[in-house]
Design an enzyme around this catalytic site. Structure first.
Site, mmCIF file in Angstrom:
data_model
loop_
_atom_site.group_PDB
_atom_site.id
_atom_site.type_symbol
_atom_site.label_atom_id
_atom_site.label_comp_id
_atom_site.label_asym_id
_atom_site.label_seq_id
_atom_site.Cartn_x
_atom_site.Cartn_y
_atom_site.Cartn_z
ATOM 1 N N HIS A 1 1.871 5.142 4.811
ATOM 2 C CA HIS A 1 1.053 5.708 3.747
ATOM 3 C C HIS A 1 1.475 7.137 3.419
ATOM 4 O O HIS A 1 1.566 7.525 2.255
ATOM 5 C CB HIS A 1 -0.415 5.689 4.169
ATOM 6 N N SER B 1 0.802 -1.211 0.000
ATOM 7 C CA SER B 1 0.000 0.000 0.000
ATOM 8 C C SER B 1 0.840 1.269 0.000
ATOM 9 O O SER B 1 0.349 2.335 -0.381
ATOM 10 C CB SER B 1 -0.981 0.012 1.175
#
Length: 271
Positions: free
Chosen positions: A185, A131
């Protein structure tokens, strides 16, 4: 640079892969699944998760390999669903070999930054999963689209700066998956923005001669794979890149509704 129709660039990229999927993107699906299902004991994953020791002990393998390993089937599935469309769009425009190089460099940049922050904080939290790449590519595409269309509207009425659109999946992923690594992230986003702005091109963009040299060395492999997947050569990709400013991002023109949603880039798993 002269702005061009993003849809036109997208159509040309899709034309390259209309009969067969892009090679690296297809390989990534198979490889990530193999690493997860083949690692029944978790030994491979445990050896490649990223924590501060990877930098302190100069374990380059872990610093570059951590996005390939996932902590659960849901972790793998959500990352595949989020990442593969973005990777496919990028590869179709930028070429197969170049995409592989950029994947590795962006992982290393985010990985080193993560380790440094963990060292400063005195934390040994480990992360893994693709991610970080999801957010890197969301940020990259958003910035490139921002250069063409600085503003968009959400649901036909909410104005938003185009470059800021990845902040929506960033917040959503933190809410829906509270155990995910928000720091991972955010670092993925920052690397993507830096790439889109050109600040790290000297690290991330190999010369076209280098890419063509690599392709020349693996010509037999390309020939075999071309029967089942689309190998996007540097020559094909260069023709698209020279025309592309905004690349491909499924968002609207100013004043219209978003045509497609940038799905959340879940989850850079944490342990």
């Amino acid at each position: 640079m002269v702005a061009v129709d993003v849809k036109e660039i997208g159509a040309k990229a899709l034309h390259l892969a209309k009969s067969k999927p892009p090679a690296l993107t297809t390989g990534m699906i198979v490889f990530l699944a193999f690493l997860y299902f083949g690692d029944t004991s978790g030994r491979w994953r445990d050896a490649n998760v990223l924590n501060r020791d990877a930098l302190l002990e100069l374990e380059i393998g872990r610093i570059s390999m951590y996005p390939l390993f996932h902590l659960s089937f849901l972790h793998l599935l959500v990352n595949l669903v989020s990442f593969i469309p973005l990777l496919g769009m990028y590869e179709s425009v930028h070429g197969t070999v170049r995409t592989g190089i950029v994947l590795n460099v962006t992982a290393v940049l985010a990985g080193i930054a993560y380790c440094i922050i963990m060292i400063i904080l005195g934390s040994d939290t480990a992360v893994a999963g693709a991610s970080g790449w999801v957010f890197t590519w969301l940020a990259y595409f958003a910035w490139k689209q921002h250069e063409v269309n600085p503003k968009i509207t959400l649901a036909g009425r909410i104005p938003m700066l185009t470059w800021a659109t990845p902040l929506i999946p960033l917040v959503l992923s933190a809410i829906v998956f509270p155990s995910s690594s928000l720091l991972g992230h955010v670092l993925g986003l920052l690397v993507g923005y830096a790439y889109g702005m050109g600040y790290i091109n000297f690290l991330i963009e190999p010369s076209t001669n280098v890419v063509e040299w690599i392709e020349s060395k693996i010509t037999p492999v390309i020939a075999i794979l071309s029967y089942i997947v689309t190998w996007v050569t540097e020559v094909e990709a260069r023709q698209l890149r020279t025309q592309s400013v905004g690349n491909i991002l499924p968002i609207s023109q100013p004043g219209s509704s978003i045509a497609a949603s940038n799905g959340p880039g879940h989850v850079l798993g944490s342990e």
